[in-house]
Design a protein around this motif. Sequence first.
Motif, mmCIF file in Angstrom:
data_model
loop_
_atom_site.group_PDB
_atom_site.id
_atom_site.type_symbol
_atom_site.label_atom_id
_atom_site.label_comp_id
_atom_site.label_asym_id
_atom_site.label_seq_id
_atom_site.Cartn_x
_atom_site.Cartn_y
_atom_site.Cartn_z
ATOM 1 N N VAL A 1 0.853 -1.191 0.000
ATOM 2 C CA VAL A 1 0.000 0.000 0.000
ATOM 3 C C VAL A 1 0.886 1.237 0.000
ATOM 4 O O VAL A 1 1.844 1.326 0.774
ATOM 5 N N GLN A 2 0.552 2.189 -0.861
ATOM 6 C CA GLN A 2 1.268 3.457 -0.879
ATOM 7 C C GLN A 2 0.269 4.592 -0.779
ATOM 8 O O GLN A 2 -0.838 4.505 -1.315
ATOM 9 N N LEU A 3 0.659 5.654 -0.075
ATOM 10 C CA LEU A 3 -0.143 6.850 0.034
ATOM 11 C C LEU A 3 0.608 7.994 -0.623
ATOM 12 O O LEU A 3 1.782 8.217 -0.329
ATOM 13 N N GLN A 4 -0.072 8.704 -1.492
ATOM 14 C CA GLN A 4 0.530 9.849 -2.169
ATOM 15 C C GLN A 4 -0.242 11.102 -1.781
ATOM 16 O O GLN A 4 -1.387 11.274 -2.191
ATOM 17 N N ALA A 5 0.421 11.954 -1.010
ATOM 18 C CA ALA A 5 -0.196 13.202 -0.571
ATOM 19 C C ALA A 5 0.235 14.337 -1.483
ATOM 20 O O ALA A 5 1.366 14.358 -1.973
ATOM 21 N N SER A 6 -0.657 15.278 -1.679
ATOM 22 C CA SER A 6 -0.348 16.443 -2.503
ATOM 23 C C SER A 6 -1.195 17.617 -2.054
ATOM 24 O O SER A 6 -2.150 17.461 -1.286
ATOM 25 N N GLY A 7 -0.834 18.803 -2.540
ATOM 26 C CA GLY A 7 -1.631 19.981 -2.279
ATOM 27 C C GLY A 7 -1.017 20.987 -1.336
ATOM 28 O O GLY A 7 -1.566 22.069 -1.138
#
Length: 120
Positions: A1-7
């Motif tokens: 599982v990978q989480l990609q945060a942005s913003g």
Amino acid sequence: VQLQASGGGLVQAGGSLRLSCAASGSVFPITIMGWYRQASGKQRELVADISSGGSINYAESVKGRFTISRDNAKKTVYLQMNSLKAEDTAVYYCKISGRPVYYSPEVSVWGQGTLVTVSS
């Protein structure tokens, strides 16, 4: 599982930002999706989280200014941040929690963090 945060980014006090965090890979059934933040020299703290049933918790310091939401189909959690203050400056991390199978212990996965800087 990978989480990609942005913003994340730089914004003036009073401004707004919207953070997104998308899960990918072999994602287990997600129960809780949340945002935490860690300011320089301080401990990581909960900003807001949302359950699969829609129950929401907010830190007192962000109530009325931040809104958390999730899109289960997209496995994505959002944090709309309005009326930002200098004290909101921090690295923001997303986290998901769930159980791969119903009898297994709960597991959590953290995203890499995205920096929010609010200039006064």
